[in-house]
Design an enzyme around this catalytic site. Structure first.
Site, mmCIF file in Angstrom:
data_model
loop_
_atom_site.group_PDB
_atom_site.id
_atom_site.type_symbol
_atom_site.label_atom_id
_atom_site.label_comp_id
_atom_site.label_asym_id
_atom_site.label_seq_id
_atom_site.Cartn_x
_atom_site.Cartn_y
_atom_site.Cartn_z
ATOM 1 N N GLU A 226 8.145 10.636 -1.078
ATOM 2 C CA GLU A 226 8.719 9.612 -0.209
ATOM 3 C C GLU A 226 10.043 9.221 -0.832
ATOM 4 O OE1 GLU A 226 8.714 5.045 0.425
ATOM 5 O OE2 GLU A 226 6.637 5.763 0.418
ATOM 6 N N CYS A 263 11.033 0.070 0.738
ATOM 7 C CA CYS A 263 11.450 1.336 1.343
ATOM 8 C C CYS A 263 11.559 1.228 2.860
ATOM 9 C CB CYS A 263 10.476 2.448 0.966
ATOM 10 S SG CYS A 263 8.750 2.075 1.344
#
Length: 481
Positions: A226, A263
């Site tokens: 990620e 994020c």
């Protein structure tokens, strides 16, 4: 502290020895091991939060909640293991009359083997030593070797001690879990032949380097990273007219949450020109403080990111948040859609910290030209009114994100069966999620048994066991009563 080559070899050897035990463990055993970790972390939460706050300065309230999320993830995966559908068991009975004749086939998913997990800086519990990657890899039936993040080394070591002891006390084999430290040890871990997959949360540059190591091995392994995400938001003119002040307050609350170090931070917001939304955001952000950033490297990179944006002639700062003595000050930058369409490599670069970029668009054509160049993201958000025709905009957002929101803001990720926390490159390196029940799928592989005597079948694939597990037989889905 850096893990030596000899120490890494010892860790890898023990993980390899533990792998068959984990792969063949029963659902009850594996679920018990996961719950033992959760119970141990909860029992030591006060100590862990104190260490984490000292190293990250995220605050005890945020960190206490994050411990609860972490232990909740572990217990959730225990339930996933017990429920059994993650095995994706499929049986086709033999049929000599079929053309061509069909043998008996029994298919299921099994653990890959030892998994390397790389901790994240911005979630020292939930995406770290005992976080989601670790929980899902263990639930899949694999030993785990974690590479500690340098931003919270003391917390990493103490968490690892608690996890290892909990597994030992619960009867899991030696080698079930281990921690390594140092960049070279992390690189060596990805290259080690014992390791069969890796999970990573972090920067695009760091993730890409590890991805290349994983795929460049003589025996390439899957790498689930990620990485970067700007999480585009689109506001229609009607939405701004109807609720512009509320949208501005929501945006400010979201992009400054955790000092902009999520994020899922809304980093790029497309707004209608001349609708007054910039003024509403400037008003809302003025009294909002930022906060300390997690590491010296992140702290140094934040002003550099701002300067890079401001080097483009189309950009300007329209507002700052409140100043703090030891934190990053929130900042709102503006540009226009034509500039974004022309120079996405500059204007759509992720800036980690409390910054958002407002992109003015004149009409749908202007908006869509810019959306065409938006890179892959974890989320995309659309705020529209019932009378808006947003079909083309929605199609573009779906192409660029793994989760599309129609209300609220993207910060905050529910840990559920239906969650998807992933997206096209550079958000992630695969199509799989790193949050929620189906994150387990990353660390499993299919195996089919053809015409196997029942005595040689894994117990879970025998008819007596199938009566209590969701499966598909001869094309028909069977759900236990």
């Amino acid at each position: 502290m850096t893990t030596t080559t000899e120490q890494l070899e010892q860790v890898a050897r023990l993980a390899a020895e533990a792998a068959p035990v984990w792969r063949t463990s029963s659902a009850g055993e594996r679920a018990g091991w996961l719950r033992a970790i959760a119970d141990a972390l909860d029992a030591n939460a006060t100590e862990l939060v104190e260490i984490a706050d000292r190293e990250t300065r995220l605050g005890s309230a945020r960190l206490t909640g994050e411990v609860a999320r972490t232990t909740g993830q572990l217990r959730s995966f225990a339930s996933v293991v017990e429920e059994g559908s993650f095995r994706e068991i499929v049986v086709d009975d033999a049929d000599a009359g079929a053309t061509p004749p069909r043998p008996e086939l029994r298919r299921w998913l099994v653990g890959l083997g030892p998994v390397a997990v790389f901790s994240a800086s911005n979630f020292p519990f939930a995406f770290s030593v005992a976080g989601g990657d670790t929980a899902s890899a263990l639930a899949a039936g694999n030993p785990v070797i974690v590479k500690a993040h340098s931003g919270h080394p003391e917390l990493s070591r103490r968490t690892a001690e608690i996890v290892a002891e909990a597994l030992r006390a619960a009867g899991a084999p030696e080698g079930s879990f281990a921690l390594v430290e140092g960049r070279e040890a992390g690189n060596a871990l990805v290259r080690h032949p014992v390791v069969q997959a890796a999970g990573f949360t972090g920067s695009v540059s760091g993730g890409r380097a590890l991805f290349d190591l994983a795929t460049g091995r003589p025996d390439p392994i899957p790498f689930y990273g990620e990485l970067g995400s700007i999480n585009p938001v689109v506001l229609t003119p009607a939405a701004v007219t109807a609720r512009g002040r509320d949208l501005a307050a929501g945006l400010v609350g979201s992009f400054t949450l955790g000092a902009g170090q999520f994020c899922t931070k809304p980093g790029v917001v497309f707004i209608p020109s001349d609708a007054g939304f910039e003024d509403a955001v400037a008003t809302a952000v003025g009294s909002v403080a930022g906060g300390p950033l997690l590491t010296d490297r992140i702290t140094a990179a934040f002003p550099d990111g701002i300067r890079t944006l401001l080097d483009d002639a189309s950009t300007s700062i329209i507002a700052h948040g409140a100043e703090t003595p030891d934190g990053a000050r929130p900042v709102v930058v503006t540009t226009d859609a034509a500039a974004v369409a022309a120079r996405p490599e500059t204007l759509l670069e992720e800036v980690f910290g409390p910054l958002t970029l407002l992109v003015r668009y004149r009409d749908e054509a202007d908006l869509h030209a810019a959306l065409h160049v938006v890179p892959g993201s974890l989320t995309a958000t659309l705020h529209a009114e019932d009378g808006d025709d947003v079909s083309e905009t929605l199609e573009l957002l779906q192409l660029r994100a793994g989760r599309v929101l129609f209300a609220g803001w993207p910060t905050g990720v529910a840990v559920t069966w239906s969650q998807h926390h992933g997206g096209p490159w550079p958000a992630t390196t695969s199509l799989h999620t790193s949050v929620g029940a189906t994150a387990i799928r990353r660390f499993l592989r299919p195996v089919v048994f053809q015409d196997a005597p029942e005595r040689l079948l894994p117990p879970e694939l025998r008819d007596a066991a199938l009566a209590s597990v969701p499966h598909r037989r001869n094309g028909v889905l069977v759900i236990p009563a």
